[in-house]
Design a protein around this motif. Structure first.
Motif, PDB file in Angstrom:
ATOM      1  N   CYS A  70       0.797  -1.228   0.000  1.00 27.31           N
ATOM      2  CA  CYS A  70       0.000   0.000   0.000  1.00 27.31           C
ATOM      3  C   CYS A  70       0.829   1.276   0.000  1.00 27.31           C
ATOM      4  N   GLU A  90      -4.046   8.686   0.151  1.00 27.29           N
ATOM      5  CA  GLU A  90      -4.500   7.629  -0.754  1.00 27.29           C
ATOM      6  C   GLU A  90      -3.971   6.266  -0.308  1.00 27.29           C
ATOM      7  N   ARG A  93      -5.823   5.142   2.841  1.00 25.12           N
ATOM      8  CA  ARG A  93      -7.148   4.618   2.494  1.00 25.12           C
ATOM      9  C   ARG A  93      -7.031   3.178   2.007  1.00 25.12           C
ATOM     10  N   SER A  94      -6.066   2.905   1.151  1.00 20.05           N
ATOM     11  CA  SER A  94      -5.850   1.559   0.640  1.00 20.05           C
ATOM     12  C   SER A  94      -5.512   0.595   1.780  1.00 20.05           C
ATOM     13  N   THR A  97      -8.562  -0.351   3.852  1.00 19.70           N
ATOM     14  CA  THR A  97      -9.347  -1.361   3.143  1.00 19.70           C
ATOM     15  C   THR A  97      -8.754  -2.746   3.384  1.00 19.70           C
ATOM     16  N   ASP A  98      -7.433  -2.860   3.322  1.00 21.67           N
ATOM     17  CA  ASP A  98      -6.769  -4.135   3.606  1.00 21.67           C
ATOM     18  C   ASP A  98      -6.960  -4.561   5.064  1.00 21.67           C
TER      19      ASP A  98
END
Length: 127
Positions: A70, A90, A93-94, A97-98
């Motif tokens: 990420c 950004e 955020r990734s 999600t993980d």
């Protein structure tokens, strides 16, 4: 919504994820850029520091892999059951999600519909 999203991306996000009465937190980009994100994992029971060594070791390894994937650096607070994410919004955020998948995998007792507790940006902006 973190990062610089275009009009089409904003429209898609609002159309898919918001229903009447939904709440949204808003902050200026200058308030977030360079700051770490504190994300509680919402893990049940005893603190991670009291869990078995194999679980904690595996969790640290997963976070290392996620960091590389990420583009963030991570710090796991085993006492608080939270992760501090350093990097651009950004990438944060990734990583969050993980983390949803991570919590579901390591703590299946939470169920498939588990979501992470509210995050917050902490500390001063990093250079």
């Amino acid at each position: 919504l973190w990062g610089n999203l275009g009009e089409e991306q904003l429209s898609e996000a609002f159309g898919k994820r918001f229903a009447p009465g939904a709440a949204m937190r808003v902050a200026g980009a200058d308030e977030l850029l360079g700051r770490a994100l504190w994300q509680p994992l919402g893990t049940p029971g005893a603190p991670l520091s009291l869990r078995c060594e194999a679980l904690r070791s595996s969790l640290h390894e997963y976070l290392r892999i996620m960091s590389d994937h990420c583009g963030v650096s991570t710090e796991l607070d085993e006492q608080e059951g939270a992760v501090r994410l350093h990097g651009p919004p950004e990438a944060q955020r990734s990583a969050v999600t993980d983390l949803v998948g991570l919590v579901g995998f390591y703590f299946p007792e939470l169920g498939a519909a588990h979501s992470l507790p509210r995050c917050q940006w902490v500390g001063p902006a990093e250079e």
